[in-house]
Design a protein around this motif. Structure first.
Motif, PDB file in Angstrom:
ATOM      1  N   HIS A 241       0.830  -1.205   0.000  1.00  0.00           N
ATOM      2  CA  HIS A 241       0.000   0.000   0.000  1.00  0.00           C
ATOM      3  C   HIS A 241       0.867   1.259   0.000  1.00  0.00           C
ATOM      4  O   HIS A 241       0.601   2.215  -0.743  1.00  0.00           O
ATOM      5  N   VAL A 242       1.882   1.268   0.841  1.00  0.00           N
ATOM      6  CA  VAL A 242       2.741   2.447   0.945  1.00  0.00           C
ATOM      7  C   VAL A 242       3.553   2.626  -0.338  1.00  0.00           C
ATOM      8  O   VAL A 242       3.690   3.737  -0.863  1.00  0.00           O
ATOM      9  N   ALA A 243       4.096   1.526  -0.874  1.00  0.00           N
ATOM     10  CA  ALA A 243       4.875   1.610  -2.109  1.00  0.00           C
ATOM     11  C   ALA A 243       4.020   2.084  -3.275  1.00  0.00           C
ATOM     12  O   ALA A 243       4.463   2.888  -4.101  1.00  0.00           O
ATOM     13  N   ALA A 244       2.778   1.596  -3.344  1.00  0.00           N
ATOM     14  CA  ALA A 244       1.885   1.987  -4.441  1.00  0.00           C
ATOM     15  C   ALA A 244       1.529   3.466  -4.376  1.00  0.00           C
ATOM     16  O   ALA A 244       1.262   4.094  -5.398  1.00  0.00           O
ATOM     17  N   MET A 245       1.558   4.016  -3.195  1.00  0.00           N
ATOM     18  CA  MET A 245       1.209   5.424  -3.000  1.00  0.00           C
ATOM     19  C   MET A 245       2.286   6.350  -3.543  1.00  0.00           C
ATOM     20  O   MET A 245       1.998   7.469  -3.985  1.00  0.00           O
ATOM     21  N   THR A 246       3.524   5.894  -3.530  1.00  0.00           N
ATOM     22  CA  THR A 246       4.634   6.773  -3.879  1.00  0.00           C
ATOM     23  C   THR A 246       5.280   6.458  -5.229  1.00  0.00           C
ATOM     24  O   THR A 246       6.109   7.224  -5.708  1.00  0.00           O
ATOM     25  N   ASN A 247       4.906   5.338  -5.837  1.00  0.00           N
ATOM     26  CA  ASN A 247       5.523   4.912  -7.094  1.00  0.00           C
ATOM     27  C   ASN A 247       4.651   5.342  -8.279  1.00  0.00           C
ATOM     28  O   ASN A 247       3.535   4.853  -8.437  1.00  0.00           O
ATOM     29  N   PRO A 248       5.144   6.224  -9.135  1.00  0.00           N
ATOM     30  CA  PRO A 248       4.338   6.670 -10.282  1.00  0.00           C
ATOM     31  C   PRO A 248       3.907   5.520 -11.193  1.00  0.00           C
ATOM     32  O   PRO A 248       2.843   5.581 -11.811  1.00  0.00           O
ATOM     33  N   ALA A 249       4.712   4.466 -11.269  1.00  0.00           N
ATOM     34  CA  ALA A 249       4.385   3.341 -12.146  1.00  0.00           C
ATOM     35  C   ALA A 249       3.199   2.532 -11.638  1.00  0.00           C
ATOM     36  O   ALA A 249       2.658   1.691 -12.363  1.00  0.00           O
ATOM     37  N   ALA A 250       2.774   2.782 -10.391  1.00  0.00           N
ATOM     38  CA  ALA A 250       1.641   2.042  -9.823  1.00  0.00           C
ATOM     39  C   ALA A 250       0.296   2.652 -10.194  1.00  0.00           C
ATOM     40  O   ALA A 250      -0.746   2.019 -10.002  1.00  0.00           O
ATOM     41  N   GLU A 251       0.292   3.862 -10.736  1.00  0.00           N
ATOM     42  CA  GLU A 251      -0.978   4.512 -11.069  1.00  0.00           C
ATOM     43  C   GLU A 251      -1.730   3.711 -12.127  1.00  0.00           C
ATOM     44  O   GLU A 251      -1.156   3.273 -13.129  1.00  0.00           O
ATOM     45  N   GLY A 252      -3.013   3.501 -11.894  1.00  0.00           N
ATOM     46  CA  GLY A 252      -3.847   2.795 -12.852  1.00  0.00           C
ATOM     47  C   GLY A 252      -3.618   1.297 -12.897  1.00  0.00           C
ATOM     48  O   GLY A 252      -4.035   0.640 -13.853  1.00  0.00           O
TER      49      GLY A 252
END
Length: 340
Positions: free
Chosen positions: A233-244
């Motif tokens: 959850h935390v990594a997905a919040m800060t990683n631009p590649a996780a968007e969408g």
């Protein structure tokens, strides 16, 4: 650092998300049905962290509009973790589906209106791996969606996770365009509980360690540690590649029998309570009549559902703990809180 709202702050996964956000230096606000939950929650978080923790709780309920505008005010990111998880199968599926779907949409709409830039939403492997029958892919990946076709394994809980996630993606592709969404789809979440008030997913361990089961049914599941779910959850919040993107999380598939073996080996004081023999499927049906949580095992008898977490490993640099470690940590914490 970001100002982050965590919905359902008193929940099992949410507590670990909050802990890891605070450890990373973010400012955290939580939601709960009542702001009075702040005191007990902060005590729990402080005990787990080993230092004083004090976060604000804003009152907001998934089943009502009131409070959500205030909850998201001034927030950069929303971690939408809140969702109902039943101990028993409800008589009416809408008891789970409506609050899960409508709650997700309430959070997304409030976030969009407030100018929040990003939402990370807790979904589930349940939204990917069910309703396939014998044609189910092996392994399941993020490209797959559960099939809402009336199959026996499409329980109210499974359907609620599928429908809520579908609704979220539909929203951000249309009315909510511009709001970045990521969904986290964990398998069965075990690992350490922070208090004696814990998630229904950990009921598997309490059932095995309390002598309630005469044996282990031929049921299995993919396990993931709650600490690793929070990390994603935390990594997905800060990683631009996780968007969408969606991210399936899990270590590996294990049978109930394997979990029992780990518990007997690691906790010899409980060995006499942990079942050591298998039980046939017909007996599971009988047990479910007097032990309601067992009813949810019936559609899983003899089924193997494997998933791939390659995408989370690659994009989020995510490395999970082993299933055994999640089982042991969960059991140790339940013993520590006197639950078993």
């Amino acid at each position: 650092m970001a100002k982050v709202l965590v919905t359902g702050a008193t929940g099992f996964i949410a507590g670990h998300v909050i802990h890891q956000l605070l450890e990373a230096g973010h400012e955290v606000i939580g939601t709960a049905r009542s702001a009075s939950k702040a005191g007990p929650l902060n005590q729990t978080l402080s005990a787990y962290a080993g230092r004083p923790v004090s976060i604000e709780i804003r009152a907001a309920d998934l089943s009502a509009d009131a409070g959500w505008t205030e909850a998201v005010a001034g927030v950069d990111v929303v971690q939408h973790v809140a969702s109902p998880i039943p101990l028993t199968v409800p008589k009416n599926a809408d008891e789970l589906i409506i609050p899960a779907r409508d709650g997700a949409l309430r959070v997304l709409r409030a976030a969009k209106a407030a100018g929040v830039r990003r939402v990370v939403m807790t979904s589930s492997m349940a939204a990917c791996a069910y309703g396939w029958g014998e044609a189910r892919p092996n392994p399941i990946t993020e490209e797959h969606w559960s099939q809402d076709n009336g199959a026996a394994d499409m329980t109210p809980y499974i359907r609620s996770k599928l429908i809520a996630e579908r609704a979220a993606w539909d929203y951000v592709s249309d009315e909510g365009k511009g709001l970045a969404l990521t969904t986290i789809n964990p398998a069965l979440v075990l690992g350490p509980v922070m208090s004696g008030d814990f998630s229904a997913s950990v009921e598997i361990l309490t059932q095995l360690m309390s002598g309630k089961l005469p044996g282990t049914p031929k049921v299995g599941f993919v396990v993931v540690d709650v600490r690793d779910v929070a990390a994603a959850h935390v990594a997905a919040m800060t990683n631009p590649a996780a968007e969408g993107e969606r991210f399936l999380l899990g270590d590996r598939f294990i049978w109930f029998r394997d979990v029992a073996e780990v518990l007997r080996r690691e906790f010899p004081d409980y060995a006499s309570k942990v079942p050591s023999r298998d039980i046939p499927g017909w007996m599971v049906h009988l047990i479910a009549l007097i032990n309601p949580p067992a009813k949810q095992l019936i559609p899983e008898l003899s089924r193997e559902r494997h998933i791939s977490s390659e995408k989370a490993r690659r994009v989020l640099d995510w490395t999970p703990r082993s299933s055994e470690e999640a089982v042991i940590a969960g059991a140790r914490s339940l013993i520590g809180f006197g639950v078993v």
